[in-house]
Design a protein around this motif. Structure first.
Motif, PDB file in Angstrom:
ATOM      1  N   ASP A 133       0.685  -1.200  -0.177  1.00 56.65           N
ATOM      2  CA  ASP A 133       0.104  -0.009   0.040  1.00 56.65           C
ATOM      3  C   ASP A 133       0.682   1.304   0.005  1.00 56.65           C
ATOM      4  O   ASP A 133       0.345   2.118   0.108  1.00 56.65           O
ATOM      5  N   VAL A 134       2.088   1.181  -0.245  1.00 59.98           N
ATOM      6  CA  VAL A 134       3.062   2.490  -0.253  1.00 59.98           C
ATOM      7  C   VAL A 134       3.809   2.352  -1.655  1.00 59.98           C
ATOM      8  O   VAL A 134       3.897   1.501  -2.542  1.00 59.98           O
ATOM      9  N   ASP A 135       4.208   3.368  -2.065  1.00 66.17           N
ATOM     10  CA  ASP A 135       5.095   3.413  -3.343  1.00 66.17           C
ATOM     11  C   ASP A 135       6.480   2.783  -3.084  1.00 66.17           C
ATOM     12  O   ASP A 135       6.952   2.458  -2.274  1.00 66.17           O
ATOM     13  N   ASP A 136       7.016   2.558  -4.420  1.00 58.67           N
ATOM     14  CA  ASP A 136       8.615   2.183  -4.471  1.00 58.67           C
ATOM     15  C   ASP A 136       9.399   2.924  -3.651  1.00 58.67           C
ATOM     16  O   ASP A 136      10.392   2.438  -3.073  1.00 58.67           O
ATOM     17  N   ALA A 137       9.302   4.303  -3.470  1.00 61.63           N
ATOM     18  CA  ALA A 137      10.191   5.106  -2.964  1.00 61.63           C
ATOM     19  C   ALA A 137      10.174   4.715  -1.443  1.00 61.63           C
ATOM     20  O   ALA A 137      11.437   4.785  -0.880  1.00 61.63           O
ATOM     21  N   HIS A 138       9.185   4.561  -0.887  1.00 60.37           N
ATOM     22  CA  HIS A 138       9.156   4.033   0.591  1.00 60.37           C
ATOM     23  C   HIS A 138       9.585   2.773   0.719  1.00 60.37           C
ATOM     24  O   HIS A 138      10.304   2.731   1.708  1.00 60.37           O
ATOM     25  N   ARG A 139       9.363   1.991  -0.222  1.00 64.53           N
ATOM     26  CA  ARG A 139      10.193   0.357  -0.316  1.00 64.53           C
ATOM     27  C   ARG A 139      11.483   0.569  -0.221  1.00 64.53           C
ATOM     28  O   ARG A 139      12.482   0.228   0.676  1.00 64.53           O
ATOM     29  N   GLN A 140      11.921   1.420  -1.017  1.00 62.20           N
ATOM     30  CA  GLN A 140      13.370   1.537  -1.424  1.00 62.20           C
ATOM     31  C   GLN A 140      13.976   2.290  -0.153  1.00 62.20           C
ATOM     32  O   GLN A 140      15.152   1.671   0.599  1.00 62.20           O
ATOM     33  N   ALA A 141      13.565   3.335   0.419  1.00 63.46           N
ATOM     34  CA  ALA A 141      14.053   3.988   1.784  1.00 63.46           C
ATOM     35  C   ALA A 141      14.182   3.056   2.816  1.00 63.46           C
ATOM     36  O   ALA A 141      15.200   2.856   3.522  1.00 63.46           O
ATOM     37  N   CYS A 142      12.985   2.155   3.078  1.00 62.37           N
ATOM     38  CA  CYS A 142      12.995   1.408   3.970  1.00 62.37           C
ATOM     39  C   CYS A 142      13.861   0.263   3.796  1.00 62.37           C
ATOM     40  O   CYS A 142      14.652  -0.375   4.835  1.00 62.37           O
ATOM     41  N   GLY A 143      14.309  -0.307   2.570  1.00 61.25           N
ATOM     42  CA  GLY A 143      15.166  -1.385   2.305  1.00 61.25           C
ATOM     43  C   GLY A 143      16.642  -0.733   2.676  1.00 61.25           C
ATOM     44  O   GLY A 143      17.464  -1.457   3.330  1.00 61.25           O
ATOM     45  N   GLU A 144      17.077   0.743   2.448  1.00 61.79           N
ATOM     46  CA  GLU A 144      18.120   1.064   2.567  1.00 61.79           C
ATOM     47  C   GLU A 144      18.444   1.056   4.178  1.00 61.79           C
ATOM     48  O   GLU A 144      19.447   0.788   4.811  1.00 61.79           O
ATOM     49  N   ARG A 145      17.319   1.468   5.072  1.00 64.42           N
ATOM     50  CA  ARG A 145      17.277   1.366   6.409  1.00 64.42           C
ATOM     51  C   ARG A 145      17.442   0.024   6.936  1.00 64.42           C
ATOM     52  O   ARG A 145      18.229  -0.246   7.912  1.00 64.42           O
ATOM     53  N   LEU A 146      16.964  -0.968   6.214  1.00 64.42           N
ATOM     54  CA  LEU A 146      16.989  -2.345   6.735  1.00 64.42           C
ATOM     55  C   LEU A 146      18.342  -2.802   6.565  1.00 64.42           C
ATOM     56  O   LEU A 146      19.036  -3.381   7.616  1.00 64.42           O
ATOM     57  N   GLN A 147      19.143  -2.553   5.291  1.00 63.98           N
ATOM     58  CA  GLN A 147      20.611  -2.780   5.351  1.00 63.98           C
ATOM     59  C   GLN A 147      21.426  -2.224   6.355  1.00 63.98           C
ATOM     60  O   GLN A 147      22.386  -2.978   7.075  1.00 63.98           O
ATOM     61  N   ARG A 148      21.363  -0.933   6.895  1.00 63.23           N
ATOM     62  CA  ARG A 148      21.804  -0.310   8.093  1.00 63.23           C
ATOM     63  C   ARG A 148      21.745  -0.956   9.365  1.00 63.23           C
ATOM     64  O   ARG A 148      22.759  -1.304  10.063  1.00 63.23           O
ATOM     65  N   LEU A 149      20.559  -1.222   9.658  1.00 65.66           N
ATOM     66  CA  LEU A 149      19.963  -1.987  10.877  1.00 65.66           C
ATOM     67  C   LEU A 149      20.843  -3.231  10.888  1.00 65.66           C
ATOM     68  O   LEU A 149      21.358  -3.738  12.034  1.00 65.66           O
ATOM     69  N   VAL A 150      20.800  -3.998   9.699  1.00 67.83           N
ATOM     70  CA  VAL A 150      21.404  -5.322   9.843  1.00 67.83           C
ATOM     71  C   VAL A 150      22.817  -5.269  10.252  1.00 67.83           C
ATOM     72  O   VAL A 150      23.559  -6.100  10.863  1.00 67.83           O
ATOM     73  N   GLN A 151      23.561  -4.012   9.519  1.00 62.33           N
ATOM     74  CA  GLN A 151      25.013  -4.002   9.789  1.00 62.33           C
ATOM     75  C   GLN A 151      25.248  -3.574  11.148  1.00 62.33           C
ATOM     76  O   GLN A 151      26.090  -4.091  11.839  1.00 62.33           O
ATOM     77  N   GLN A 152      24.445  -2.699  11.741  1.00 67.84           N
ATOM     78  CA  GLN A 152      24.560  -2.289  13.051  1.00 67.84           C
ATOM     79  C   GLN A 152      24.545  -3.319  14.216  1.00 67.84           C
ATOM     80  O   GLN A 152      25.119  -3.402  15.001  1.00 67.84           O
ATOM     81  N   ARG A 153      23.486  -4.254  13.885  1.00 67.09           N
ATOM     82  CA  ARG A 153      23.320  -5.549  14.546  1.00 67.09           C
ATOM     83  C   ARG A 153      24.725  -6.301  14.483  1.00 67.09           C
ATOM     84  O   ARG A 153      24.999  -6.930  15.537  1.00 67.09           O
ATOM     85  N   ALA A 154      25.133  -6.442  13.294  1.00 68.05           N
ATOM     86  CA  ALA A 154      26.334  -7.469  13.151  1.00 68.05           C
ATOM     87  C   ALA A 154      27.420  -6.753  13.881  1.00 68.05           C
ATOM     88  O   ALA A 154      28.281  -7.433  14.679  1.00 68.05           O
ATOM     89  N   ASP A 155      27.640  -5.349  13.676  1.00 61.71           N
ATOM     90  CA  ASP A 155      28.785  -4.707  14.321  1.00 61.71           C
ATOM     91  C   ASP A 155      28.612  -4.781  15.846  1.00 61.71           C
ATOM     92  O   ASP A 155      29.540  -5.173  16.661  1.00 61.71           O
ATOM     93  N   LEU A 156      27.514  -4.697  16.597  1.00 64.09           N
ATOM     94  CA  LEU A 156      27.125  -4.804  17.859  1.00 64.09           C
ATOM     95  C   LEU A 156      27.457  -6.230  18.473  1.00 64.09           C
ATOM     96  O   LEU A 156      28.114  -6.734  19.573  1.00 64.09           O
ATOM     97  N   GLY A 157      27.199  -7.259  17.639  1.00 65.65           N
ATOM     98  CA  GLY A 157      27.284  -8.763  17.803  1.00 65.65           C
ATOM     99  C   GLY A 157      28.748  -8.735  18.082  1.00 65.65           C
ATOM    100  O   GLY A 157      29.232  -9.568  18.870  1.00 65.65           O
ATOM    101  N   ASN A 158      29.707  -8.437  17.070  1.00 70.45           N
ATOM    102  CA  ASN A 158      31.070  -8.479  16.975  1.00 70.45           C
ATOM    103  C   ASN A 158      31.716  -8.037  18.227  1.00 70.45           C
ATOM    104  O   ASN A 158      32.525  -8.575  18.875  1.00 70.45           O
ATOM    105  N   CYS A 159      31.051  -6.619  18.670  1.00 70.92           N
ATOM    106  CA  CYS A 159      31.572  -5.951  20.023  1.00 70.92           C
ATOM    107  C   CYS A 159      31.219  -6.978  21.323  1.00 70.92           C
ATOM    108  O   CYS A 159      32.261  -7.118  22.146  1.00 70.92           O
ATOM    109  N   PHE A 160      30.231  -7.625  20.986  1.00 70.36           N
ATOM    110  CA  PHE A 160      29.810  -8.486  22.185  1.00 70.36           C
ATOM    111  C   PHE A 160      30.725  -9.665  22.267  1.00 70.36           C
ATOM    112  O   PHE A 160      31.265  -9.867  23.255  1.00 70.36           O
ATOM    113  N   ASP A 161      31.063 -10.352  20.984  1.00 68.26           N
ATOM    114  CA  ASP A 161      31.933 -11.325  21.101  1.00 68.26           C
ATOM    115  C   ASP A 161      33.152 -10.881  21.583  1.00 68.26           C
ATOM    116  O   ASP A 161      33.968 -11.987  22.278  1.00 68.26           O
ATOM    117  N   GLU A 162      33.690  -9.655  21.192  1.00 73.03           N
ATOM    118  CA  GLU A 162      35.078  -9.598  21.466  1.00 73.03           C
ATOM    119  C   GLU A 162      35.250  -9.063  23.062  1.00 73.03           C
ATOM    120  O   GLU A 162      36.076  -9.282  23.599  1.00 73.03           O
TER     121      GLU A 162
END
Length: 197
Positions: A133-162
């Motif tokens: 129910d949203v346009d492609d611009a909304h989905r694309q912006a959210c996709g970019e945010r999703l990639q950043r969130l995934v990277q942030q979680r991976a980074d934090l996970g690495n910090c936890f492991d360290e």
């Protein structure tokens, strides 16, 4: 020393839990307290969404706010238990023996709490990328945010492991930091004290 959970194990557990409705869990070990923390984060997320409704009756919002307080207290209690269990498993209960180790400013439990919240953000943002129910611009912006969130979680996970690796090696340690949530305490919250007189 027994093996501890890695961030990958925790993330997999969080993501698995997110495919089913939240169910309260009991804890008697590290994995259990991580699940308790994640349950309360999920419940907080839902209550926060409900508390922001603009057409709901005031009494419903009050109920949401009280539920938020209960879940937030339980979430913080779980963080403290995670830290206690990890410190015990790492043999770091007596920090006096760690004269040459650095004190980490964030506890391992707090890091796992943030990983849990990032998991919720990732799931919610992923849903946004799938909306019809949203346009492609909304989905694309959210996709970019999703990639950043995934990277942030991976980074934090690495910090936890360290942090755990450094703690095992005697290079770092953390403490249990008590949250002392005063707003829930009828003896410490000035508004609740006034109501009791």
């Amino acid at each position: 020393m027994p093996p501890l959970l890695s961030s990958a194990d925790v993330i997999a557990g969080h993501d698995t839990a997110l495919v089913t409705p939240p169910v309260a869990v009991q804890a008697n070990d590290l994995g259990g307290w991580i699940a308790v923390n994640h349950f309360h984060n999920r419940s907080l997320w839902a209550q926060e969404d409900l508390a922001r409704r603009t057409l709901a009756a005031d009494a419903e919002i009050v109920a949401n706010k009280r539920a938020i307080d209960r879940h937030n207290q339980a979430r913080n209690d779980a963080i403290e238990r995670i830290d206690e269990v990890l410190l015990s498993a790492l043999g770091l209960v007596d920090a006096a023996t760690l004269a040459n180790a650095r004190l980490n400013s964030e506890t391992a439990g707090s890091m796992l709490d943030r990983i849990s919240i990032l998991g919720l953000k990732i799931a919610a943002m992923r849903e946004q990328t799938l909306r019809g129910d949203v346009d492609d611009a909304h989905r694309q912006a959210c996709g970019e945010r999703l990639q950043r969130l995934v990277q942030q979680r991976a980074d934090l996970g690495n910090c936890f492991d360290e942090l755990l690796a450094d703690s095992r090696a005697g290079r770092a340690y953390f403490k249990v930091y008590r949250q002392f949530k005063m707003y829930n305490d009828p003896q410490l919250n000035p508004a609740l004290v006034a109501e009791s007189k």
